[in-house]
Design a protein around this motif. Sequence first.
Motif, PDB file in Angstrom:
ATOM      1  N   ALA A 120     -88.043  25.119  -9.226  1.00 22.11           N
ATOM      2  CA  ALA A 120     -87.944  24.696 -10.780  1.00 22.11           C
ATOM      3  C   ALA A 120     -89.170  25.652 -11.268  1.00 22.11           C
ATOM      4  CB  ALA A 120     -87.818  23.669 -11.396  1.00 22.11           C
ATOM      5  N   GLY A 121     -89.718  25.689 -11.164  1.00 25.35           N
ATOM      6  CA  GLY A 121     -91.775  26.145 -11.124  1.00 25.35           C
ATOM      7  C   GLY A 121     -91.712  27.479 -11.073  1.00 25.35           C
ATOM      8  N   ALA A 122     -90.138  28.409  -9.988  1.00 23.50           N
ATOM      9  CA  ALA A 122     -90.381  30.132  -9.917  1.00 23.50           C
ATOM     10  C   ALA A 122     -89.504  30.422 -11.168  1.00 23.50           C
ATOM     11  CB  ALA A 122     -90.127  29.852  -8.700  1.00 23.50           C
ATOM     12  N   SER A 123     -88.642  29.644 -11.329  1.00 23.79           N
ATOM     13  CA  SER A 123     -87.710  30.242 -12.436  1.00 23.79           C
ATOM     14  C   SER A 123     -88.304  29.692 -13.522  1.00 23.79           C
ATOM     15  CB  SER A 123     -86.541  28.778 -12.421  1.00 23.79           C
ATOM     16  OG  SER A 123     -85.632  29.071 -11.439  1.00 23.79           O
ATOM     17  N   LEU A 124     -89.599  29.208 -13.564  1.00 27.20           N
ATOM     18  CA  LEU A 124     -89.833  28.938 -15.069  1.00 27.20           C
ATOM     19  C   LEU A 124     -91.004  29.777 -15.107  1.00 27.20           C
ATOM     20  CD1 LEU A 124     -90.202  26.905 -17.391  1.00 27.20           C
ATOM     21  CD2 LEU A 124     -91.757  25.792 -16.874  1.00 27.20           C
ATOM     22  N   MET A 125     -92.155  30.261 -14.375  1.00 28.17           N
ATOM     23  CA  MET A 125     -92.758  31.530 -14.245  1.00 28.17           C
ATOM     24  C   MET A 125     -91.871  32.847 -14.359  1.00 28.17           C
ATOM     25  SD  MET A 125     -95.435  30.590 -11.397  1.00 28.17           S
ATOM     26  CE  MET A 125     -94.258  30.496  -9.628  1.00 28.17           C
ATOM     27  N   LEU A 126     -91.548  32.983 -13.814  1.00 32.29           N
ATOM     28  CA  LEU A 126     -90.122  34.223 -13.975  1.00 32.29           C
ATOM     29  C   LEU A 126     -89.513  33.959 -15.717  1.00 32.29           C
ATOM     30  CD1 LEU A 126     -87.336  34.421 -11.174  1.00 32.29           C
ATOM     31  CD2 LEU A 126     -89.505  35.986 -11.825  1.00 32.29           C
ATOM     32  N   PHE A 127     -89.157  32.937 -16.015  1.00 32.90           N
ATOM     33  CA  PHE A 127     -88.602  33.240 -17.888  1.00 32.90           C
ATOM     34  C   PHE A 127     -90.437  33.747 -18.207  1.00 32.90           C
ATOM     35  CE2 PHE A 127     -89.712  30.856 -21.247  1.00 32.90           C
ATOM     36  CZ  PHE A 127     -88.509  32.020 -22.136  1.00 32.90           C
ATOM     37  N   ALA A 128     -91.622  32.945 -17.913  1.00 31.82           N
ATOM     38  CA  ALA A 128     -92.266  33.403 -19.049  1.00 31.82           C
ATOM     39  C   ALA A 128     -92.649  35.586 -18.087  1.00 31.82           C
ATOM     40  CB  ALA A 128     -93.740  32.336 -18.250  1.00 31.82           C
ATOM     41  N   PHE A 129     -93.144  35.449 -17.324  1.00 31.62           N
ATOM     42  CA  PHE A 129     -93.339  36.625 -16.793  1.00 31.62           C
ATOM     43  C   PHE A 129     -92.102  38.079 -17.529  1.00 31.62           C
ATOM     44  CE2 PHE A 129     -92.169  40.341 -14.364  1.00 31.62           C
ATOM     45  CZ  PHE A 129     -93.373  40.861 -13.843  1.00 31.62           C
ATOM     46  N   PHE A 130     -90.715  37.225 -17.616  1.00 34.97           N
ATOM     47  CA  PHE A 130     -89.642  38.688 -17.703  1.00 34.97           C
ATOM     48  C   PHE A 130     -90.343  38.671 -19.633  1.00 34.97           C
ATOM     49  CE2 PHE A 130     -86.852  37.478 -13.907  1.00 34.97           C
ATOM     50  CZ  PHE A 130     -86.764  38.657 -13.337  1.00 34.97           C
ATOM     51  N   SER A 131     -89.966  36.993 -20.453  1.00 35.78           N
ATOM     52  CA  SER A 131     -90.246  36.837 -21.571  1.00 35.78           C
ATOM     53  C   SER A 131     -91.494  37.891 -22.190  1.00 35.78           C
ATOM     54  CB  SER A 131     -90.690  36.035 -22.019  1.00 35.78           C
ATOM     55  OG  SER A 131     -89.768  35.165 -21.898  1.00 35.78           O
ATOM     56  N   TYR A 132     -92.596  37.570 -21.256  1.00 36.13           N
ATOM     57  CA  TYR A 132     -93.762  38.105 -21.770  1.00 36.13           C
ATOM     58  C   TYR A 132     -93.883  39.876 -21.776  1.00 36.13           C
ATOM     59  CZ  TYR A 132     -98.592  38.992 -21.532  1.00 36.13           C
ATOM     60  OH  TYR A 132    -100.446  39.970 -22.489  1.00 36.13           O
ATOM     61  N   VAL A 133     -93.456  39.933 -19.781  1.00 39.49           N
ATOM     62  CA  VAL A 133     -93.557  41.549 -19.850  1.00 39.49           C
ATOM     63  C   VAL A 133     -92.859  42.376 -20.891  1.00 39.49           C
ATOM     64  CG1 VAL A 133     -92.886  43.383 -18.536  1.00 39.49           C
ATOM     65  CG2 VAL A 133     -94.128  40.995 -17.307  1.00 39.49           C
ATOM     66  N   GLY A 134     -91.415  41.502 -21.212  1.00 35.47           N
ATOM     67  CA  GLY A 134     -90.489  42.683 -21.882  1.00 35.47           C
ATOM     68  C   GLY A 134     -89.320  43.961 -20.927  1.00 35.47           C
ATOM     69  N   SER A 135     -89.715  44.908 -21.875  1.00 32.86           N
ATOM     70  CA  SER A 135     -89.249  46.279 -21.272  1.00 32.86           C
ATOM     71  C   SER A 135     -89.728  47.138 -21.242  1.00 32.86           C
ATOM     72  CB  SER A 135     -89.086  47.244 -22.712  1.00 32.86           C
ATOM     73  OG  SER A 135     -87.657  46.128 -23.358  1.00 32.86           O
ATOM     74  N   ASP A 136     -91.073  46.570 -20.555  1.00 31.11           N
ATOM     75  CA  ASP A 136     -92.093  47.335 -19.935  1.00 31.11           C
ATOM     76  C   ASP A 136     -91.567  47.178 -18.460  1.00 31.11           C
ATOM     77  OD1 ASP A 136     -93.611  48.401 -21.159  1.00 31.11           O
ATOM     78  OD2 ASP A 136     -94.801  46.704 -21.878  1.00 31.11           O
ATOM     79  N   LEU A 137     -90.771  46.136 -18.162  1.00 30.32           N
ATOM     80  CA  LEU A 137     -90.238  46.047 -16.583  1.00 30.32           C
ATOM     81  C   LEU A 137     -88.985  46.551 -15.959  1.00 30.32           C
ATOM     82  CD1 LEU A 137     -91.036  44.518 -13.993  1.00 30.32           C
ATOM     83  CD2 LEU A 137     -88.996  42.766 -15.393  1.00 30.32           C
ATOM     84  N   GLY A 138     -88.904  48.155 -15.186  1.00 32.30           N
ATOM     85  CA  GLY A 138     -87.680  48.911 -15.708  1.00 32.30           C
ATOM     86  C   GLY A 138     -86.806  47.544 -14.260  1.00 32.30           C
ATOM     87  N   LEU A 139     -85.498  48.656 -13.929  1.00 34.36           N
ATOM     88  CA  LEU A 139     -84.723  48.105 -13.101  1.00 34.36           C
ATOM     89  C   LEU A 139     -83.906  47.169 -13.383  1.00 34.36           C
ATOM     90  CD1 LEU A 139     -87.103  48.889 -10.192  1.00 34.36           C
ATOM     91  CD2 LEU A 139     -84.791  50.443 -11.089  1.00 34.36           C
ATOM     92  N   THR A 140     -83.948  47.331 -15.260  1.00 34.65           N
ATOM     93  CA  THR A 140     -83.520  46.201 -15.362  1.00 34.65           C
ATOM     94  C   THR A 140     -82.499  46.851 -16.762  1.00 34.65           C
ATOM     95  OG1 THR A 140     -84.617  45.628 -17.347  1.00 34.65           O
ATOM     96  CG2 THR A 140     -85.146  44.109 -15.260  1.00 34.65           C
ATOM     97  N   LEU A 141     -81.237  46.228 -17.027  1.00 34.77           N
ATOM     98  CA  LEU A 141     -80.192  46.810 -17.758  1.00 34.77           C
ATOM     99  C   LEU A 141     -80.458  45.659 -19.009  1.00 34.77           C
ATOM    100  CD1 LEU A 141     -76.556  45.376 -16.099  1.00 34.77           C
ATOM    101  CD2 LEU A 141     -78.273  48.005 -15.996  1.00 34.77           C
TER     102      LEU A 141
END
Length: 138
Positions: free
Chosen positions: A110-131
């Motif tokens: 759950a902690g890792a999922s929450l960190m991923l949520f923050a990571f994906f929300s913060y980095v946004g479109s700068d993170l490649g290899l996503t649809l």
Amino acid sequence: MDVLVLIGRILFVALFLSSGVGHLTQTEQMAQYAQFKGIPAPKPAVFASGVLLVLGGLSVLLGVWADLGALLLFIFLLPTAFLMHAFWKETDPQAKQTEMISFNKDVALAGASLMLFAFFSYVGSDLGLTLTGPLFNL
């Protein structure tokens, strides 16, 4: 970096996708266990949790609103830790140990999922290899 994050996403969601498929294909058996654990409306709960696992897992895996997918996994994991793995209620030492391990695993994920949520929300479109980009913007 993009490839490392993709590999991490694949490894992270393998557990959730296989578990979600199990929830959806073995609903009766899992509902019996959920009923034993005191979950109200166990069959709909098992089905709903399976949907959460599959949707959240696919979202993170494919990078389609991966932030939302990580949040869905968090929403599944934290209540599951407390409802299904209440080690403090166990009197048998072996059962208590098993439930404590499962509880700690769910809380850690759950902690890792929450960190991923923050990571994906913060980095946004700068993170490649996503649809898609994130649904939320932190």
